[in-house]
Structures are given as structure tokens and as C-alpha cells.
Motif scaffolding. Structure first.
Motif, mmCIF file in Angstrom:
data_model
loop_
_atom_site.group_PDB
_atom_site.id
_atom_site.type_symbol
_atom_site.label_atom_id
_atom_site.label_comp_id
_atom_site.label_asym_id
_atom_site.label_seq_id
_atom_site.Cartn_x
_atom_site.Cartn_y
_atom_site.Cartn_z
ATOM 1 N N SER A 2 44.411 60.033 -71.441
ATOM 2 C CA SER A 2 45.600 60.842 -71.716
ATOM 3 C C SER A 2 45.828 61.787 -70.543
ATOM 4 C CB SER A 2 45.411 61.626 -73.008
ATOM 5 O OG SER A 2 44.220 62.372 -72.949
ATOM 6 N N GLU A 3 47.021 62.316 -70.464
ATOM 7 C CA GLU A 3 47.415 63.084 -69.275
ATOM 8 C C GLU A 3 48.150 64.355 -69.658
ATOM 9 O OE1 GLU A 3 48.497 59.230 -66.421
ATOM 10 O OE2 GLU A 3 50.110 60.370 -67.378
ATOM 11 N N PHE A 4 48.121 65.323 -68.747
ATOM 12 C CA PHE A 4 49.037 66.462 -68.794
ATOM 13 C C PHE A 4 50.042 66.259 -67.662
ATOM 14 C CE2 PHE A 4 45.250 68.961 -70.509
ATOM 15 C CZ PHE A 4 45.692 68.897 -71.817
ATOM 16 N N LEU A 36 40.143 72.263 -68.219
ATOM 17 C CA LEU A 36 39.448 70.996 -68.450
ATOM 18 C C LEU A 36 38.052 71.173 -67.874
ATOM 19 C CD1 LEU A 36 42.268 68.505 -67.450
ATOM 20 C CD2 LEU A 36 41.280 68.761 -69.737
ATOM 21 N N PHE A 38 33.511 70.506 -68.022
ATOM 22 C CA PHE A 38 32.398 69.581 -68.252
ATOM 23 C C PHE A 38 31.115 70.397 -68.357
ATOM 24 C CE2 PHE A 38 29.333 66.258 -67.491
ATOM 25 C CZ PHE A 38 29.909 65.160 -68.095
ATOM 26 N N ILE A 57 36.569 66.204 -75.629
ATOM 27 C CA ILE A 57 37.173 64.967 -75.129
ATOM 28 C C ILE A 57 36.133 63.846 -75.087
ATOM 29 C CG2 ILE A 57 38.289 63.894 -73.130
ATOM 30 C CD1 ILE A 57 39.368 66.662 -72.355
ATOM 31 N N ASP A 97 32.552 66.789 -72.408
ATOM 32 C CA ASP A 97 33.804 66.852 -71.651
ATOM 33 C C ASP A 97 34.795 67.538 -72.596
ATOM 34 O OD1 ASP A 97 35.765 66.362 -69.745
ATOM 35 O OD2 ASP A 97 36.023 64.247 -70.283
ATOM 36 N N VAL B 10 44.819 63.819 -65.350
ATOM 37 C CA VAL B 10 44.159 63.016 -66.386
ATOM 38 C C VAL B 10 43.154 63.921 -67.095
ATOM 39 C CG1 VAL B 10 42.711 61.005 -66.844
ATOM 40 C CG2 VAL B 10 44.452 60.919 -65.027
ATOM 41 N N ARG B 11 43.221 63.947 -68.416
ATOM 42 C CA ARG B 11 42.355 64.855 -69.169
ATOM 43 C C ARG B 11 40.873 64.474 -69.070
ATOM 44 N NH1 ARG B 11 43.633 67.135 -74.389
ATOM 45 N NH2 ARG B 11 42.394 65.432 -75.211
ATOM 46 N N GLU B 12 40.570 63.205 -69.184
ATOM 47 C CA GLU B 12 39.171 62.777 -69.217
ATOM 48 C C GLU B 12 38.513 62.931 -67.838
ATOM 49 O OE1 GLU B 12 41.746 61.031 -70.344
ATOM 50 O OE2 GLU B 12 41.361 60.884 -72.495
ATOM 51 N N ALA B 13 37.307 63.460 -67.821
ATOM 52 C CA ALA B 13 36.554 63.608 -66.577
ATOM 53 C C ALA B 13 36.087 62.243 -66.066
ATOM 54 C CB ALA B 13 35.338 64.505 -66.808
ATOM 55 N N ARG B 24 38.143 65.408 -61.790
ATOM 56 C CA ARG B 24 39.384 65.210 -62.551
ATOM 57 C C ARG B 24 40.408 64.604 -61.606
ATOM 58 N NH1 ARG B 24 38.165 66.622 -68.075
ATOM 59 N NH2 ARG B 24 36.399 67.997 -67.785
#
Lengths: 105, 105
Positions: A2-4, A36, A38, A57, A97, B10-13, B24
Motif C-alpha cells: 500500500s502507498e501514501f 513509518l 521499524f 504493518i 514494521d 510505499v508503506r511496507e519496509a 522505504r
């Protein structure tokens, strides 16, 4: 995945706990802000300024919310709210994440 | 502090080396792509697809570029180029905050 979209990203990382927790700040058109981040395995304690929504996430974390004596496991796809001006504790066993939304009053 | 404006994130690392390297992905309006990443201390080897420009935002790393026998220290504000379809080795002694630009041929 998914994206912003149509956002501003701060290039420099936010670094906590000797780099075991890092994040990037994302600013939206309406001025709202998310990070975002980690987390590697570890025990962490965070203070909030404004209220936060923490969304997992990937991976998982155990969280002890302010006023609670009960640790709760929060997994990918789940989230939890943290009040403003409070403190919460996390235990990450493997990795997490996450996306943290900052809620201005 | 510097920013990327009007981008997609992209949200996911992206996670490498058990999370000791994470990044990211940022996509620009013209379709070009960069990653904003963070490396903890460690020895790493990366393969490239397209050519890359690695810019160090914070911390430093020692790099051994393809075809070289000479390790070079690259510090915050400096960068190095890596050819497409090659391999480069890194030693991070403390941490490195970086921006990697992917250069489509």
C-alpha cells in the motif's frame, strides 16, 4: 503493498534506542503527520506528546498501555491508540514494521 | 533537514539482513525511484540491478566498489556510484542513514 500518495517525506531518519528503532516522517497535504518505522527486537518505552494511533504493518509487538496492567499482543493489520502526554511500553520479540499517526487535538 | 515533496511512499519496509538494513521506497512524479534506508553496524554485500547512486545522509560506511581493491570511507554529505548488474560490499561500523537513487538505463 500500500502507498501514501502526494506526500512530503523528510529525508533524515528519526533514530531511537541506538538505531534499534528508526522511522521516516511523512507529511500529508492537510498538514497531518505520520511516521513509518521499524523496530528490531527489544524492550522500549515511549512518551507521547499528541495522541497516537499505532498500526502494525508487519511483525508484531506486545504493548502495555498507560493505566493498564495487561500486556496485549498486536499483530500485522491491527492497531492501538495511545493518549496524549502519556507513556507506553513495548516488547518486540522479532521485529515490527509500523505506521504511527499523530492526532493533533 | 531536507524533504522530498509530492512523492508516493510505499508503506511496507524493505528488510534485509535480519532487519539490520531497512528502507522505504519513494516514487517521484516522473516514475523514478529512491529508497531512504538505515543500516546498523555490520558487514553487507549488495547486488545491483540498475545503476545506483548511494548518498550518505548520516553516519558513514566503508565501501568496496566492483573492480576495486581499495576500501573507501564515505561520510554524511558524500555519495558514490554503483554500476548496474554488479555487487558492492559495505562495512558499517556504527550506523548509516542513506538515500539510494535507482538510475534506469
Amino acid at each position: 503493498m500500500s502507498e501514501f500518495n502526494d506526500v512530503t517525506v523528510v529525508r533524515e531518519a528519526n533514530v531511537y534506542f541506538d538505531g534499534k528503532v528508526t522511522s521516516r516522517t511523512v507529511v500529508f497535504g492537510d498538514g497531518t503527520k505520520k511516521t513509518l518505522g521499524f523496530m528490531l527486537a527489544g524492550d522500549y518505552s515511549f512518551d507521547t506528546g499528541v495522541a497516537e494511533i499505532m498500526e502494525i504493518i508487519g511483525g508484531e509487538m506486545d504493548v502495555l498501555l498507560p493505566g493498564s496492567t495487561h500486556w496485549k499482543t498486536v499483530k500485522a493489520g491491527e492497531s492501538f491508540d495511545v493518549p496524549a502526554n502519556s507513556k507506553f511500553d513495548l516488547v518486540v520479540k522479532e521485529y515490527a514494521d509500523y505506521c504511527c499517526s499523530y492526532i493533533e487535538a
